[in-house]
Scaffold this motif. Structure first.
Motif, mmCIF file in Angstrom:
data_model
loop_
_atom_site.group_PDB
_atom_site.id
_atom_site.type_symbol
_atom_site.label_atom_id
_atom_site.label_comp_id
_atom_site.label_asym_id
_atom_site.label_seq_id
_atom_site.Cartn_x
_atom_site.Cartn_y
_atom_site.Cartn_z
ATOM 1 N N VAL A 1 0.853 -1.187 0.000
ATOM 2 C CA VAL A 1 0.000 0.000 0.000
ATOM 3 C C VAL A 1 0.887 1.234 0.000
ATOM 4 N N ARG A 2 0.492 2.235 -0.783
ATOM 5 C CA ARG A 2 1.159 3.543 -0.754
ATOM 6 C C ARG A 2 0.094 4.618 -0.829
ATOM 7 N N GLN A 3 0.220 5.599 0.055
ATOM 8 C CA GLN A 3 -0.654 6.763 -0.024
ATOM 9 C C GLN A 3 0.194 7.951 -0.438
ATOM 10 N N PHE A 4 -0.249 8.607 -1.491
ATOM 11 C CA PHE A 4 0.406 9.801 -2.003
ATOM 12 C C PHE A 4 -0.411 11.020 -1.616
ATOM 13 N N VAL A 5 0.281 12.105 -1.255
ATOM 14 C CA VAL A 5 -0.392 13.359 -0.935
ATOM 15 C C VAL A 5 0.178 14.483 -1.769
ATOM 16 N N ALA A 6 -0.677 15.470 -1.991
ATOM 17 C CA ALA A 6 -0.244 16.738 -2.592
ATOM 18 C C ALA A 6 -0.128 17.712 -1.435
ATOM 19 N N GLU A 7 1.046 18.323 -1.314
ATOM 20 C CA GLU A 7 1.342 19.174 -0.169
ATOM 21 C C GLU A 7 1.804 20.546 -0.637
ATOM 22 N N THR A 8 1.245 21.599 -0.047
ATOM 23 C CA THR A 8 1.655 22.957 -0.381
ATOM 24 C C THR A 8 2.950 23.286 0.355
ATOM 25 N N PRO A 9 3.657 24.341 -0.053
ATOM 26 C CA PRO A 9 4.916 24.693 0.621
ATOM 27 C C PRO A 9 4.769 24.942 2.126
ATOM 28 N N ASP A 10 3.586 25.353 2.576
ATOM 29 C CA ASP A 10 3.385 25.587 4.014
ATOM 30 C C ASP A 10 2.969 24.318 4.762
ATOM 31 N N GLY A 11 2.969 23.164 4.078
ATOM 32 C CA GLY A 11 2.687 21.886 4.725
ATOM 33 C C GLY A 11 1.237 21.453 4.710
ATOM 34 N N ARG A 12 0.375 22.202 4.057
ATOM 35 C CA ARG A 12 -1.046 21.840 3.996
ATOM 36 C C ARG A 12 -1.258 20.758 2.937
ATOM 37 N N TRP A 13 -2.020 19.723 3.293
ATOM 38 C CA TRP A 13 -2.348 18.657 2.356
ATOM 39 C C TRP A 13 -3.609 19.044 1.599
ATOM 40 N N ILE A 14 -3.525 19.010 0.270
ATOM 41 C CA ILE A 14 -4.643 19.443 -0.560
ATOM 42 C C ILE A 14 -5.247 18.306 -1.388
ATOM 43 N N GLY A 15 -4.675 17.125 -1.296
ATOM 44 C CA GLY A 15 -5.219 15.987 -2.032
ATOM 45 C C GLY A 15 -4.457 14.725 -1.708
ATOM 46 N N ALA A 16 -5.080 13.595 -2.064
ATOM 47 C CA ALA A 16 -4.444 12.302 -1.797
ATOM 48 C C ALA A 16 -5.067 11.221 -2.657
ATOM 49 N N THR A 17 -4.318 10.159 -2.836
ATOM 50 C CA THR A 17 -4.837 8.904 -3.361
ATOM 51 C C THR A 17 -4.001 7.774 -2.784
ATOM 52 N N THR A 18 -4.605 6.605 -2.706
ATOM 53 C CA THR A 18 -3.932 5.432 -2.167
ATOM 54 C C THR A 18 -3.905 4.348 -3.233
ATOM 55 N N VAL A 19 -2.802 3.608 -3.285
ATOM 56 C CA VAL A 19 -2.620 2.517 -4.238
ATOM 57 C C VAL A 19 -2.446 1.225 -3.446
ATOM 58 N N ILE A 20 -3.192 0.204 -3.834
ATOM 59 C CA ILE A 20 -3.117 -1.097 -3.171
ATOM 60 C C ILE A 20 -2.733 -2.147 -4.204
ATOM 61 N N VAL A 21 -1.704 -2.928 -3.908
ATOM 62 C CA VAL A 21 -1.259 -4.001 -4.804
ATOM 63 C C VAL A 21 -2.207 -5.183 -4.661
ATOM 64 N N GLU A 22 -2.626 -5.711 -5.809
ATOM 65 C CA GLU A 22 -3.494 -6.890 -5.839
ATOM 66 C C GLU A 22 -2.834 -7.964 -6.699
ATOM 67 N N ARG A 23 -2.703 -9.136 -6.129
ATOM 68 C CA ARG A 23 -2.099 -10.272 -6.829
ATOM 69 C C ARG A 23 -3.139 -11.385 -6.971
ATOM 70 N N PRO A 24 -3.029 -12.219 -8.008
ATOM 71 C CA PRO A 24 -3.968 -13.340 -8.157
ATOM 72 C C PRO A 24 -3.982 -14.266 -6.945
ATOM 73 N N SER A 25 -2.900 -14.303 -6.203
ATOM 74 C CA SER A 25 -2.814 -15.185 -5.033
ATOM 75 C C SER A 25 -3.527 -14.619 -3.805
ATOM 76 N N ASP A 26 -3.997 -13.380 -3.858
ATOM 77 C CA ASP A 26 -4.690 -12.787 -2.722
ATOM 78 C C ASP A 26 -5.974 -13.568 -2.430
ATOM 79 N N ALA A 27 -6.205 -13.851 -1.170
ATOM 80 C CA ALA A 27 -7.379 -14.626 -0.771
ATOM 81 C C ALA A 27 -8.676 -13.885 -1.065
#
Length: 187
Positions: A63-89
């Motif tokens: 899993v990875r969560q990416f954020v968009a961050e302004t120079p003053d440290g404010r988070w203005i957006g995000a998305t998360t990526v989850i790896v899925e494999r055929p072997s996942d239950a």
């Protein structure tokens, strides 16, 4: 608008919680998220700490969560990526994976940052991370979007995602279907 895209850090659970709660209060949250604000706000700090560690660079790598961050440290957006494999239950959402893929979830950009390219930058980071995963190579990136979330569908298509015809009836049958879109890996 000035911002940068990066992976969250394990100790940023309070910012992860704040942005998620803001997303769940958006007027179209009922179309975009399966979680409700009421359920999320009731979660203990330990839930947010674990969620943040899992999505950070120091997490387990699935899993990875990416954020968009302004120079003053404010988070203005995000998305998360989850790896899925055929072997996942059991898949996170939708049909079990027949191929190595990632799934984008939790897509959100604050209203004041919309139209500034933030979503494009977040998706580029998520897709690049997906393609860079070690073997077995990810064959596609997928996501689900509610059939009535027209703004999101327009962006996903513009970015290159195509509908597969797959759809999921949501738990609340009154609310309609989520449609599967994929971005295949280029040869």
């Amino acid at each position: 608008m000035d911002y940068s895209i990066r992976t969250i850090r394990a100790d940023e659970w309070e910012k992860v919680r704040e942005l998620r709660l803001a997303a769940l209060q958006d007027p179209v949250a009922h179309l975009a998220f399966v979680e409700t604000y009421e359920k999320a706000v009731a979660q203990p700090d330990s839930f947010w700490r674990e969620r943040t560690v899992n999505g950070s660079e120091s997490g387990a790598g699935r899993v990875r969560q990416f954020v968009a961050e302004t120079p003053d440290g404010r988070w203005i957006g995000a998305t998360t990526v989850i790896v899925e494999r055929p072997s996942d239950a059991e898949p996170l959402f939708g049909e079990p994976s027949k191929v190595d893929q990632t799934q984008l979830v939790g897509v959100y950009v604050r209203p004041e940052a919309r139209g500034a390219g933030v979503i494009d930058a977040l998706f580029r980071a998520a897709v690049e991370w997906s393609w860079a995963l070690p073997e077995p190579a990810v064959e596609r990136v997928r996501l689900y979007v509610h059939e009535d979330n027209h703004r999101a569908v327009a962006f996903y298509r513009r970015f290159g995602f195509v509908p597969t015809g797959g759809r999921i009836l949501l738990a609340d049958a009154e609310s309609g279907y989520d449609l599967e879109y994929v971005l295949p890996r280029s040869s």
